[in-house]
Enzyme design. Structure first.
Site, PDB file in Angstrom:
ATOM      1  N   ASP A 161       0.829  -1.209   0.000  1.00 45.17           N
ATOM      2  CA  ASP A 161       0.000   0.000   0.000  1.00 45.17           C
ATOM      3  C   ASP A 161       0.864   1.260   0.000  1.00 45.17           C
ATOM      4  OD1 ASP A 161      -2.648   1.394   0.256  1.00 45.17           O
ATOM      5  OD2 ASP A 161      -1.681   2.126   2.072  1.00 45.17           O
ATOM      6  N   ARG A 168      -0.458   6.542  -6.522  1.00 44.70           N
ATOM      7  CA  ARG A 168      -1.816   7.042  -6.793  1.00 44.70           C
ATOM      8  C   ARG A 168      -1.908   8.539  -6.554  1.00 44.70           C
ATOM      9  NH1 ARG A 168      -5.130   3.999  -2.827  1.00 44.70           N
ATOM     10  NH2 ARG A 168      -6.842   5.264  -3.603  1.00 44.70           N
ATOM     11  N   SER A 183      -7.019  -0.343  -0.077  1.00 45.01           N
ATOM     12  CA  SER A 183      -5.974   0.363   0.669  1.00 45.01           C
ATOM     13  C   SER A 183      -6.338   0.442   2.151  1.00 45.01           C
ATOM     14  CB  SER A 183      -5.792   1.764   0.065  1.00 45.01           C
ATOM     15  OG  SER A 183      -5.061   2.593   0.911  1.00 45.01           O
TER      16      SER A 183
HETATM   17  N1  URA Z   1      -7.076   6.364   2.969  1.00 44.56           N
HETATM   18  C1  URA Z   1      -6.289   5.315   2.669  1.00 44.56           C
HETATM   19  O1  URA Z   1      -5.653   4.760   3.546  1.00 44.56           O
HETATM   20  N2  URA Z   1      -6.247   4.880   1.404  1.00 44.56           N
HETATM   21  C2  URA Z   1      -6.945   5.445   0.406  1.00 44.56           C
HETATM   22  O2  URA Z   1      -6.871   4.994  -0.707  1.00 44.56           O
HETATM   23  C3  URA Z   1      -7.750   6.555   0.720  1.00 44.56           C
HETATM   24  C4  URA Z   1      -7.793   6.992   2.013  1.00 44.56           C
END
Ligand code: URA
Ligand code: CA
Length: 445
Positions: A161, A168, A183
């Protein structure tokens, strides 16, 4: 496996196999696939979507991409909560000690501020000497002793992540429901809580701007959690205006202390009670939400909640006397009052713009490496629906410099609309999503 073929499959709208998704997760966690190929696949996912099966596979594979918490030594139900991010939204600092004071075990990894939204870790660091980095063993030992801990995201958990989120952020692929759901839920599942209550924000200050979008995201996350054996509920709560009246790090800590000490109420308390009572009922510590709500209110009245916050601050090295004397929290050098330029009703607030004003004041970061002014922020004296006369105080702005305060005052004036007509009052909780489906809650306050 040829990564270009995986990108090609998703580009053509095909469902990716578990093995293909595993390549993506491994590539991200081990940095074995170049950023440009990961980014291209993220964009194809953003444009073509993912099926329920793909989203669940992605989440579980991400959760397993690093170290997972082993909470099996805690003899009790471990609970967690998560908010998708808001402004003046400090439910964690209220709920974690309050639920622990009712006998719950709450173990929470929290984030730093992101864009216009605040982060619990930054807020906690505004308390002198407070430690937010802990080893897993330290965290477990603290939770066994006092029932709760809130710490920063561990570096070893969910490395996939970290890579994907950073990509992202700079490739315009944050706003994808399966990518957001996987995520958030991968990080929650890796921490191995058995009860998870989600607060999915909807409105001008949230990632999801509308209630239907927020419901879709929440339904996805609740299904993922239930499939993984977690007791889940998501609340869709309003972010048309900051949740609490205080925005900024030490200011939000002060509001949490005031609330736990029974000195203040309002929407922050309402949402905290709803989330907290569901945590207790899902965790089996209360028969139902109503009984749970009574338990939480009792812990505010008898001081057990604020004592638990003090215990948690002390256990993490912080100066818990801030709970008895909030003036020991960082105090701003300058204060400026923001006054109404005309008479009328507060009709609309741009919560994201208000969040950005707090960042301008120094409460958040413009760039990753920026440092934070813990004392900066503002306190809203008025909320949507309140009537003001020209010259009435709408907000008090706190800053290290008068220039910054004046710039923020201009942004805030533009973000707060005053009109002749009394507006419709925003609903605080729009819907509740659990294993029984989606329930619309009209006008719950
Ligand atoms: N919070 C997260 O941890 N991931 C996301 O993609 C959006 C908000
Ligand atoms: Ca938050």
């Amino acid at each position: 496996m040829n990564f270009v073929e995986i990108i090609e499959h998703k580009k053509n709208g095909l469902e990716l196999s578990r093995e293909e998704i595993a390549e993506l997760v491994r590539g991200a966690a081990e940095h074995s696939v170049p950023d440009y190929q990961l980014s291209a696949l993220l964009m194809a996912i953003r444009l073509c979507g993912m099926s329920r099966r793909e989203t669940v596979d992605l989440t579980l594979l991400m959760a397993a991409s690093g170290k997972e918490m082993d909470a099996s030594s805690i003899k009790g139900v471990v609970m967690d909560k998560h908010s998708t991010g808001g402004v003046g939204d400090t439910t964690t600092l209220v709920l974690v000690p309050l639920v622990a004071a009712c006998g719950g075990y709450v173990m929470k990894y929290s984030g730093r501020g992101l864009g216009h939204t605040g982060g619990t870790v930054d807020k906690m660091e505004s308390i002198p000497d407070m430690r937010v980095e802990m080893t897993e063993a330290e965290m477990l030992s603290q939770v066994k002793k006092i029932g709760c801990a809130v710490v920063g995201q561990s570096k070893e958990m969910v490395p996939a992540d970290k890579t994907l989120y950073a990509l992202r952020d700079v490739t315009s692929t944050v706003d994808s429901l399966p990518l957001i759901a996987s995520s958030i839920m991968s990080k929650k599942l890796a921490s191995r809580a058995k009860v998870i209550v989600l607060d999915v924000k909807a409105g001008s200050g949230a990632i999801m701007k509308t209630v239907p979008e927020a419901i879709k995201l929440a339904e996805m996350m609740v299904r993922i959690g239930i499939d993984a054996g977690v007791r889940m509920t998501a609340f869709i709560t309003d972010m048309a205006q900051p949740l609490g009246t205080h925005v900024g790090n030490s200011l939000e800590v002060k509001e949490a202390i005031d609330l736990l000490s029974g000195r203040t109420k309002g929407d922050l308390l309402s949402v905290s009670l709803s989330l907290g009572s569901r945590m207790l009922s899902l965790g089996g510590l209360a028969e139902n939400d109503d009984e749970a709500r009574k338990m939480l209110l009792e812990r505010i009245e008898n001081g057990a909640g604020i004592r638990k916050l003090k215990d948690m601050i002390s256990a993490q090295g912080g100066d818990s006397s801030v709970c008895d004397d909030v003036s020991k929290l960082p105090q701003a050098k300058c204060a400026l009052t923001l006054c109404a330029r005309r008479s009328g009703y507060i009709a609309h607030m741009d919560a994201a713009a208000l969040g950005m004003a707090s960042v301008q004041l120094g409460a958040g970061r413009m760039r990753k490496e920026d440092s934070i002014d813990y004392s900066a922020g503002f306190v809203l004296e008025k909320r949507i629906g309140d009537y003001v006369k020209a010259g009435d105080v709408i907000a008090r702005i706190y800053s290290s410099s008068e220039d910054k305060a004046e710039i923020a005052a201009e942004s805030m004036t533009a973000a707060i609309e005053i009109a002749d007509e009394k507006p419709q009052m925003p609903v605080l909780i729009h819907a509740i999503i659990d294993e029984n489906g989606t329930h619309f809650v009209d006008g719950v306050k």
